[in-house]
Design a protein around this motif. Structure first.
Motif, PDB file in Angstrom:
ATOM      1  N   TYR A 296     -23.227   5.199 -17.186  1.00 20.24           N
ATOM      2  CA  TYR A 296     -24.689   5.185 -17.288  1.00 20.24           C
ATOM      3  C   TYR A 296     -25.372   5.007 -15.935  1.00 20.24           C
ATOM      4  N   ASN A 385     -22.254  -5.214 -25.866  1.00 21.10           N
ATOM      5  CA  ASN A 385     -22.554  -3.945 -26.552  1.00 21.10           C
ATOM      6  C   ASN A 385     -21.299  -3.126 -26.747  1.00 21.10           C
ATOM      7  N   ASN A 387     -20.030  -0.457 -25.027  1.00 17.97           N
ATOM      8  CA  ASN A 387     -20.086   0.993 -24.878  1.00 17.97           C
ATOM      9  C   ASN A 387     -18.773   1.569 -24.367  1.00 17.97           C
ATOM     10  N   ASN A 388     -18.168   2.416 -25.165  1.00 16.79           N
ATOM     11  CA  ASN A 388     -16.952   3.169 -24.841  1.00 16.79           C
ATOM     12  C   ASN A 388     -15.715   2.291 -24.653  1.00 16.79           C
ATOM     13  N   GLU A 394     -15.181   7.981 -22.378  1.00 14.82           N
ATOM     14  CA  GLU A 394     -15.413   7.570 -23.759  1.00 14.82           C
ATOM     15  C   GLU A 394     -14.059   7.271 -24.408  1.00 14.82           C
ATOM     16  N   ALA A 398     -18.048   6.045 -30.835  1.00 14.49           N
ATOM     17  CA  ALA A 398     -18.992   5.144 -31.498  1.00 14.49           C
ATOM     18  C   ALA A 398     -18.570   4.853 -32.932  1.00 14.49           C
ATOM     19  N   SER A 403     -19.908  -3.882 -31.636  1.00 16.20           N
ATOM     20  CA  SER A 403     -20.548  -4.804 -30.691  1.00 16.20           C
ATOM     21  C   SER A 403     -20.315  -6.219 -31.196  1.00 16.20           C
ATOM     22  N   PRO A 434     -25.441   0.451 -28.878  1.00 15.43           N
ATOM     23  CA  PRO A 434     -25.144   0.877 -27.510  1.00 15.43           C
ATOM     24  C   PRO A 434     -26.166   0.441 -26.472  1.00 15.43           C
ATOM     25  N   TYR A 435     -27.221  -0.242 -26.913  1.00 14.27           N
ATOM     26  CA  TYR A 435     -28.209  -0.741 -25.943  1.00 14.27           C
ATOM     27  C   TYR A 435     -28.955  -1.930 -26.549  1.00 14.27           C
ATOM     28  N   ASN A 463     -23.998   7.040 -29.901  1.00  6.72           N
ATOM     29  CA  ASN A 463     -23.471   6.326 -28.744  1.00  6.72           C
ATOM     30  C   ASN A 463     -24.485   6.227 -27.608  1.00  6.72           C
ATOM     31  N   GLU A 464     -25.734   6.653 -27.848  1.00  7.12           N
ATOM     32  CA  GLU A 464     -26.761   6.644 -26.813  1.00  7.12           C
ATOM     33  C   GLU A 464     -27.964   5.830 -27.274  1.00  7.12           C
TER      34      GLU A 464
END
Length: 643
Positions: A296, A385, A387-388, A394, A398, A403, A434-435, A463-464
């Motif tokens: 990111y 979170n 992520n990946n 990746e 997801a 999380s 993811p956030y 996933n975003e």
């Protein structure tokens, strides 16, 4: 040569005279002023604090939403001959949702009423001197777009009458729900980021004004639950994500230094009484902007700090770098690194010595984390979170990810870290965010965890981040309260929320009469290197429609908004008889960076994008006429501004 000088002087004199004559004969309009929220609230207050002697305990004055932004609050006003200690009771649907508060003894009474239900005739009991007056306060229904819970699970025996507060990730309302899922508080103004309760009982939230897109605000506001703003704190780099109240009341603020071409890598300490910035921490001087990147990371948003926490015991500050997957702890005085928690992949040898070494069999690193805090016993608590589950690829989709809230125990002497507790991994992708998202410590073994950024896109777990306009099928936030490892409350809301808090409606705050204050400033706006000479200008009223121009004056800045194409060259010129200032209007989705590399889609290339330029009043004084220079042509827009 002398003839040339004389000719130049005559031209300057002639141009100056023509400007003077033009503005004398032409009807130049002042820029439209936007009413300042502090001024507006003061006008409202002055309208209801007069003639209070007319109102008694038996017949008080009741003002619903007295400050215009908190529809489920009210103010009861009356006077008594002697010092009297009143109590109000907001009757709930059951014992656990009934709210009661006793106020300090006074003769002139201003009693805030919190926790009304929407679209209801609320029953309020006002008791004093052995007498009870029953009042009815009727409220309007919630807005049609209000988010209501889809699912609630609870252990009522373990719960009190505190409320669960949420702040939106992009759109929605700052709101509070009781254990039944009923809305008992919300604000109609858009206050983003975290919501905190200060030591004085007031709430601390972001300002509702932007300093730069997409979400950087001018600063913070301190208010009560009536919606009355006591202070607005402004600062040159604005505010984002998180703030921490120091022991002396000063504020540690996550901010920006836009002129550097980077964002979310600066923390400042603001003197809460004067607005002075007494300390600045620039992470570019502590870490490498070229290392530790995850998927990111961008050149301008290389760290993405999303939490700020000061620990008095160790005199250290703990920060969360989402785009480097690290928790950074530094000495607050020297700014030297104490330790780094995170996957050390992509870091050079010079930084490896700071990374904590995992111990124990169940250890997992955190990724793209949020809301890091130091617990009273020194442990580190954060929202992972996840992520990946990787920095470089990746590694985990997801659909297979999760999380979690996680607690780590750190030994700074041995430079080791042990994972001692977590919640969320067994819930799988339903709990994947993811956030954004949050964790909070309530008491020992008593926690609040918010997975606030879950979404479904094309039938699959997304996933975003979905909060900034991405089209998705559905959104969800899951709040879980845990006590002794057992869930005692769970609420699902079909949207994305940034953070959550569990708080009482009433606390130590004292309602006070008087206009709110603005502390600090946003600094001096950078001018262009050269000022164009205005000899000829063009009048064209159609440019307002052509470029969707909106020019307004806030209390402390000029705001110019318009729609332009990427190739347009636009300048704002402020011209007085003795001073001229020119400002570049950057046509970019990221005007805070030095790199205009953002990509315009086909519609934006054809129709342009809407951009805003803010010109602060610091360093400007007097009356200025406003011109716009667009693609080489200077337009007189027949408006002036007075600073």
């Amino acid at each position: 040569m002398k003839t040339a000088y004389k000719l130049t002087a005559l031209i300057i004199i002639a141009c100056t005279c023509s400007i003077i004559i033009y503005h004398l004969v032409d009807k130049v309009e002042p820029v439209k002023k936007v009413e300042d929220i502090l001024v507006k609230q003061n006008k409202l207050e002055l309208s209801f604090i007069s003639n209070t002697s007319e109102y008694t305990l038996e017949n008080p004055k009741v003002i619903l939403n007295p400050y215009g932004i908190s529809p489920l609050s009210a103010l009861i006003i009356f006077e008594t001959k002697d010092l009297t200690t009143p109590t109000i009771t907001v009757v709930g649907k059951d014992e656990k949702t009934t709210i009661k508060n006793t106020f300090s003894p006074e003769k002139k009474h201003y009693l805030p009423v919190y926790g009304l239900y929407a679209g209801t005739e609320n029953k309020i009991l006002l008791t004093a001197n052995g007498k009870t007056t029953t009042l009815t306060i009727k409220t309007d229904p919630l807005p049609k777009n209000f988010i209501l819970p889809q699912n609630i699970e609870k252990d009522e025996q373990q719960l009190g009458n505190e409320l669960y507060f949420f702040t939106p990730s992009s759109v929605g309302y700052t709101a509070a729900y009781d254990q039944n899922g009923d809305v008992r508080f919300y604000l109609t103004e858009n206050f983003l980021w975290d919501i905190k309760k200060l030591k004085n009982g007031h709430l601390l939230l972001s300002s509702n004004r932007l300093i730069n897109p997409p979400y950087y605000t001018t600063g913070l506001v301190e208010m009560d639950l009536l919606g009355k703003i006591y202070y607005e704190y402004t600062l040159p780099g604005g505010y984002h994500h998180d703030v921490y109240e120091m022991k002396d009341g000063n504020l540690l603020i996550a901010t920006d230094q836009f002129e550097d071409g980077t964002v979310e890598d600066t923390i400042v300490e603001m003197d809460r009484e004067t607005g002075e910035i007494v300390k600045t921490i620039d992470l570019k001087k502590i870490l490498s902007t070229k290392e530790g990147h995850n998927l990111y990371t961008t050149e301008y948003d290389w760290f993405h700090n999303n939490s700020v926490w000061y620990d008095e015991k160790t005199n250290s500050i703990t920060l969360s770098g989402r785009h480097q997957d690290i928790i950074l702890n530094i000495n607050y005085d020297t700014e030297e690194i104490n330790w780094i928690l995170g996957d050390p992949t992509n870091w050079s040898k010079s930084f490896q010595k700071y990374f904590l070494k995992p111990i124990g069999d169940n250890f997992e690193y955190q990724y793209a984390q949020h809301a890091a805090m130091i617990l009273p016993n020194g442990d580190l608590f954060l929202f992972d979170n996840g992520n990946n589950r990787s920095k470089t690829e990746e590694k985990v989709s997801a659909d297979d990810n999760y999380s979690r809230g996680v607690i780590y125990r750190i030994d700074n002497q041995k430079k080791t870290v042990e994972q001692i507790w977590e919640y969320g991994s067994k819930l799988g992708s339903d709990f994947y965010s993811p956030y954004i998202s949050d964790v909070d410590y309530l008491t020992e073994n008593h926690y609040l965890i918010l997975s606030g950024g879950h979404s479904i896109k094309n039938g699959k777990v997304n996933n975003e981040p979905a909060g900034l306009g991405q089209a998705v099928d559905s959104l969800n936030s899951i709040l879980v309260e845990l006590k002794d490892d057992q869930p005692i409350f769970k609420m699902e809301l079909p949207t994305n929320f940034y953070r959550s808090e569990k708080m009482n409606l009433y606390g130590s705050d004292q309602y006070k009469i008087g206009m709110g204050s603005r502390i600090g400033n946003m600094g001096k706006t950078k001018t262009a290197e050269k000022n164009p000479i205005i000899i000829w200008n063009k009048e064209d009223k159609k440019i307002y429609d052509k470029y969707n121009l909106q020019i307004t004056k806030e209390i402390d800045r000029l705001v110019v908004k318009g729609t332009f194409k990427k190739e347009d060259k636009v300048q704002i010129i402020l011209d007085s008889l003795f001073d001229k200032k020119t400002y570049n209007m950057i046509i970019s989705k990221k005007p805070y960076t030095a790199m205009c590399i953002d990509v315009f889609n086909e519609e934006e290339q054809k129709n342009g994008i809407t951009v805003t330029k803010y010109i602060n009043d610091i360093g400007i004084k007097g009356k200025y006429y406003i011109y716009l220079k667009i693609n080489g042509t200077v337009y007189d827009i027949n408006q002036y501004i007075e600073y």
